[in-house]
Every structure is written in structure tokens, then in C-alpha cells.
Design a protein around this motif. Sequence first.
Motif, PDB file in Angstrom:
ATOM      1  N   SER B  16      41.930  29.653  85.765  1.00 36.32           N
ATOM      2  CA  SER B  16      40.497  29.381  85.599  1.00 36.32           C
ATOM      3  C   SER B  16      40.088  29.461  84.133  1.00 36.32           C
ATOM      4  O   SER B  16      39.334  28.617  83.641  1.00 36.32           O
ATOM      5  CB  SER B  16      39.646  30.392  86.378  1.00 36.32           C
ATOM      6  N   THR B  17      40.567  30.491  83.447  1.00 35.90           N
ATOM      7  CA  THR B  17      40.200  30.667  82.043  1.00 35.90           C
ATOM      8  C   THR B  17      40.653  29.480  81.211  1.00 35.90           C
ATOM      9  O   THR B  17      39.867  28.904  80.433  1.00 35.90           O
ATOM     10  CB  THR B  17      40.828  31.968  81.486  1.00 35.90           C
ATOM     11  N   ALA B  18      41.892  29.071  81.392  1.00 38.63           N
ATOM     12  CA  ALA B  18      42.414  27.935  80.625  1.00 38.63           C
ATOM     13  C   ALA B  18      41.669  26.656  80.989  1.00 38.63           C
ATOM     14  O   ALA B  18      41.304  25.851  80.123  1.00 38.63           O
ATOM     15  CB  ALA B  18      43.914  27.784  80.888  1.00 38.63           C
ATOM     16  N   THR B  19      41.410  26.477  82.272  1.00 38.02           N
ATOM     17  CA  THR B  19      40.742  25.262  82.740  1.00 38.02           C
ATOM     18  C   THR B  19      39.303  25.207  82.242  1.00 38.02           C
ATOM     19  O   THR B  19      38.827  24.166  81.770  1.00 38.02           O
ATOM     20  CB  THR B  19      40.776  25.214  84.280  1.00 38.02           C
ATOM     21  N   LEU B  20      38.605  26.339  82.329  1.00 43.39           N
ATOM     22  CA  LEU B  20      37.198  26.349  81.934  1.00 43.39           C
ATOM     23  C   LEU B  20      37.016  26.238  80.427  1.00 43.39           C
ATOM     24  O   LEU B  20      35.983  25.741  79.973  1.00 43.39           O
ATOM     25  CB  LEU B  20      36.488  27.581  82.491  1.00 43.39           C
ATOM     26  N   ASP B  21      38.012  26.689  79.655  1.00 41.77           N
ATOM     27  CA  ASP B  21      37.961  26.435  78.205  1.00 41.77           C
ATOM     28  C   ASP B  21      37.804  24.941  77.936  1.00 41.77           C
ATOM     29  O   ASP B  21      36.978  24.521  77.118  1.00 41.77           O
ATOM     30  CB  ASP B  21      39.254  26.911  77.533  1.00 41.77           C
ATOM     31  N   ARG B  22      38.604  24.147  78.634  1.00 39.63           N
ATOM     32  CA  ARG B  22      38.533  22.689  78.453  1.00 39.63           C
ATOM     33  C   ARG B  22      37.188  22.148  78.934  1.00 39.63           C
ATOM     34  O   ARG B  22      36.584  21.281  78.294  1.00 39.63           O
ATOM     35  CB  ARG B  22      39.667  21.997  79.215  1.00 39.63           C
ATOM     36  N   VAL B  23      36.730  22.644  80.075  1.00 35.85           N
ATOM     37  CA  VAL B  23      35.479  22.139  80.639  1.00 35.85           C
ATOM     38  C   VAL B  23      34.301  22.478  79.734  1.00 35.85           C
ATOM     39  O   VAL B  23      33.450  21.621  79.449  1.00 35.85           O
ATOM     40  CB  VAL B  23      35.261  22.711  82.064  1.00 35.85           C
ATOM     41  N   GLU B  24      34.250  23.735  79.252  1.00 39.15           N
ATOM     42  CA  GLU B  24      33.111  24.139  78.411  1.00 39.15           C
ATOM     43  C   GLU B  24      33.089  23.334  77.106  1.00 39.15           C
ATOM     44  O   GLU B  24      32.025  22.916  76.644  1.00 39.15           O
ATOM     45  CB  GLU B  24      33.173  25.644  78.092  1.00 39.15           C
ATOM     46  N   SER B  25      34.263  23.143  76.499  1.00 36.79           N
ATOM     47  CA  SER B  25      34.316  22.346  75.260  1.00 36.79           C
ATOM     48  C   SER B  25      33.834  20.929  75.513  1.00 36.79           C
ATOM     49  O   SER B  25      33.084  20.354  74.714  1.00 36.79           O
ATOM     50  CB  SER B  25      35.745  22.285  74.720  1.00 36.79           C
TER      51      SER B  25
END
Lengths: 323, 323
Positions: B16-25
Motif C-alpha cells: 500500500s505504501t509503495a502504491t500510494l506513493d505513486r498515486v499521491e504523486s
Amino acid sequence: MSAVPAIAAFDLATWSTATLDRVESALSAWVAPDTADDDGHEAPAALREAMRYAVLDGGKRLRPLLVLAGRAAVAGAEPEGMARALDDAALRAACAVELIHAYSLVHDDMPCMDNDVLRRGKPTVHVRFGEAQALLAGDALQALAFELLTAEQATAPAGVQARLCRLLARAAGCEGMAGGQAIDLASIGRALSEEQLRDMHRLKTGALLQGSVMMGAACCDPESSCSTQALQSLSAYGAALGLAFQVVDDILDVTADSATLGKTAGKDAAQDKPTYVSVLGLARSQAYAQELLGQALEALAGAGLADTRALRALADMVVNRST
Amino acid sequence: MSAVPAIAAFDLATWSTATLDRVESALSAWVAPDTADDDGHEAPAALREAMRYAVLDGGKRLRPLLVLAGRAAVAGAEPEGMARALDDAALRAACAVELIHAYSLVHDDMPCMDNDVLRRGKPTVHVRFGEAQALLAGDALQALAFELLTAEQATAPAGVQARLCRLLARAAGCEGMAGGQAIDLASIGRALSEEQLRDMHRLKTGALLQGSVMMGAACCDPESSCSTQALQSLSAYGAALGLAFQVVDDILDVTADSATLGKTAGKDAAQDKPTYVSVLGLARSQAYAQELLGQALEALAGAGLADTRALRALADMVVNRST
């Protein structure tokens, strides 16, 4: 009119009537009154009723006419199946852009925006159905616009469908209609320069009118797609027409009465909104509208387009209308 | 948990952390703060600020996670360029669905709907920016969702782009989220049967959650597209998960406090809205949520899907969350 002989040779009324018959039938079918869904569950009938009220039986349908006139300008010697698919895409685009226009009116009329109670001679949607239902009906109409463009029944190439979505989304969003409305909101009671006024209207009404023309132009055969020059010509036509529409709207707001307009006249002045008439005066606004008509017609000349008669007649109608 | 060993082997927090980094950016880049447009004209900065406020720095991002978990479930041995294009489409879809969710919250919080002043521990958009700006920000976020899916920079095949638009439009519109909200509106103060309650939530929250999974699944190679069986499995998973989400929401509304939730707790009862807890009671609601988790996990078993670990872990998280 005498300077524009091509217009005389084209009967706009006949073309509009035939074209709008198709558009009205399609809108009535696609903004459907009931909806037993796949599982037979109860559908939100009240919402659909509000959506139909907002869309059907009203309006000049200028945007659908521009879409279909734009399609006529690029239609070529396509294979029969492709021509049918592109005509279907243009009809979907015509309805989609009208749904966006209709939703914007529903939201624009709400108490937190213009607080208008009369639209096309009828009570506005929030007056008739309540504010919450009006908000949802507008939201659902926007979604439905994109659904029409990409429905499973749509037969146009996927590239055409995707391009139509892109054009409509840009014309409707924060760099288009919604952005223009936000600038409008911020401008009440402020003095605007002519350039600021033009920027506001370029987004608020111009983007969707120009977008209508470009969506029609997007309905062309991917194998023999429109030349860049032709698209630029149509874009310039759409920009001039979009601006002319607003200038004339501002003129009519002071020269026509509510009964003729089917909406509240004089409301711009009452709300202290800057308009072309308040910035340029009435006479210069009228001259400017004619100048923009000239620009729109000139843009169409010699661009390698197929049939520009409807586009030319629509530009004339927009500038010389009385309602 | 012991009955579901695959979940133990997958670290949801890390994924989730890795995935949401991409989503937030991506969200921060695509809901851009400023926008000198092509012609260098002034952009509606206030509108963009309201849009960013509504979208950034908040929320669990469940829907984007479901999109990207759905993509993982169908990702196969695609050629490298195609895999990159489909990953890009999935990221666009993840952001688009979050924009739709964000807009629905903005409009839902407005005085004519739920009249809520607190969201994710912050003042709601209309409290912060005014009602008119909130209305426009929601409208512009919906348009932006469809623009992201079909942007010129999008590299996925046009067929994938069009399918994403269709899925999103259906999930958001009158037969999806907006329709569910309209039923919700009509149900305040009325006694609903369990079936009517299920119908309402299937549209109001279920459609967009299920749609998220299906949008992820739509990001697959057209040359070797997902089997019908696999899509049906994902659809069943999404339906069970969507319903479970709402049942748990209703449970948390009575068992958690406002500080934990970051929104007003107990408001369903205060507004006399029917909920699973009011219809089934607390204990049966909790048992029902676990039953739905079982259905979601079962749907994923043996469907010929690639990697269902994230989908399984997300279902577990949805049902066993405390906020």
C-alpha cells in the motif's frame, strides 16, 4: 446577408428541423424514464425524472447542431459501414454535449450560484425537485454524457470515442466551462478589462461551443483523418463563434425582455456582472459581434473542408438571433 | 486469518505504501496548482485550489488501491511496451476513480445534502471556499477524471481508454453512485427492508468500489484479454467487497467516535437514516460483514487470475478495519 451568398443557398430551418428530430429522439431514448436494471431492482425514478426535466423539451440545441455541422464539414468518401459508425458517434457527441450544457444550467441556477427560478419559461430544476435532487441530477447528467460516448452500442473506432471524451472533458472542466464559471464568480462587482472579460467567456461559454465543433470534426475516418489545416480552421471558427455567442447574449440581456428570452432579462446588470455592453457599450458590442461573424466565416474559407454550409448558417444565426 | 494463508504471505502495508506513493504523486501532478494555459491566460486559481483541497492529503485511497490490485490480478506476460502502457492506464484509472469519489464527498457535504462541516478532520470544501466554489470544484473534478483517462499523454490502446470511461461513467452515474444517493435521499425517515437497503448501497457505494476493481481488470492486453470467467470472478469479488464496506461503515458509525473516524460519528442515527445496524442489529451486522468477506475471497479462488494477493488483503482490511 448579401455578402455571404453560400448561406442563401442553404436552408438552415429545414436542416435544423431534420437534424433536431434525430437529436430529440436520441436524447429522449438515452435519458430514459425508467430503468429496470439487469437485476430487476428498483431504479431511482425521481432522479431520472429530474434529469429528463432538465434536458428534454427545451433549448435551441445550438451545441448539438454545431457538432453535426462539424461532422458534415469533415465527412468524406468513407466506406459505408465507417460512415454509419461516424454518424452514430456524431449523434452521441451531439447529445453528450447537450447533457453537459443542461447539467451546467441546473447547477448554475441553484441558490448558491445565480439563484434563478425561471429557465426556458419553466421553473428551474431545484424549484421543481428540490436542491439536493437538482445537484444529483446535474452530477448524473455529466456522467451520462461520457457514458453515451463510450457505450457498448457505440460503433465508432475506439480512437474516435477516446478523442471525443478528451475533447468533452477539456471543454467542460477547470480549463473550460467550470473554470470560466469560477472566474465569473470572482468577477461579480469587479471592473474587468475587455481582455479579462474575453478570457472569462472564452472558458465559460466559448470552450463548449468550440468543443462542439471540434467533436464533430473528431468524427472522421482514422484512415483518412482530417488535415491539421482543416482542424485549425474549424478551431478558429469555433473560437470566433463562441465569443460572438456571448457578446450577443450580453446585448440581448439589455435589449430583449424576459418573455422573449424565456429567462430573466436584465439580470447581469442587476447582479452587477461585467458584460460586453458594460465594458464596450451597446453600439460597439453590436459592431464587435458582426466582426466576429466575419472572422468565423473567413476561417472556413479555403480550408479543404467538405460541406461548411451548416456551419456558416449557424454562425449567421448566432450573431443575428433575437432570443 | 488462519483460514486464509495467502494473506499472511503478503505485506499489505508495504504494498500500500509503495502504491500510494505513486498515486499521491500522480494526483498532485494531475490536479495541478497552476496552469498557465497554451495562450498564457490567467487560470482560475481559486477553483484549482478548492479542487486540490478536496483531493490531496486525505482519505484511505481504497478505490485507487482496488484499481491497482485489479490490474495486478490480470497482468500477464505482456510485451514490455504494452505492460508499461497498461500500468500507466491503471494509474490514470486509480486517480480518476479517486477524483470521482472526492467530488461526490464535496457535493454530499453541501448544505442541501448532508450539511456536514467536518471531513477527514478538516473543514469541508464549502465551509472553506464557499458553496458556489464547492459546487464548481466537484463538477470540475468529475470532468478531470474523464480527461485523465483519455489525455493525449495516455499510451494505452484506445480500446482500453474507452472501456475505462464507460466503466467509470456507469459506476458514477444514475445507475451507480448518483442513483444510490438519490435513493438515499428519498429513504430518510422511511423504514427500509434489508433488500431495499442493499439495493441503495449497491449503487451508492458499491458501484464505484466494484467499478474500481473492474477498471483495474480492464487494463489488460487486448491481444490476450481477460477471460470472461476471470472478469465474472472479479465482478463477484467487487460486489461482495462493496457491500461489506457499507455494512462495516454502518457498524463503525455506532461503535467508533468522531475523532477516530475523522468525521461526525452517529450521524446516521441522528438523521434517522436506515442502516444495517438499524435493520439487522449490531451482532447480525458484524456476522454479515464476515460472511461477505468469505464470499469475496471465495470469488477469487480458482478463477485463472494472476496475482490476487492484494485483492485478498484489501478485502480483509475493509472488513476488519477500525476507522
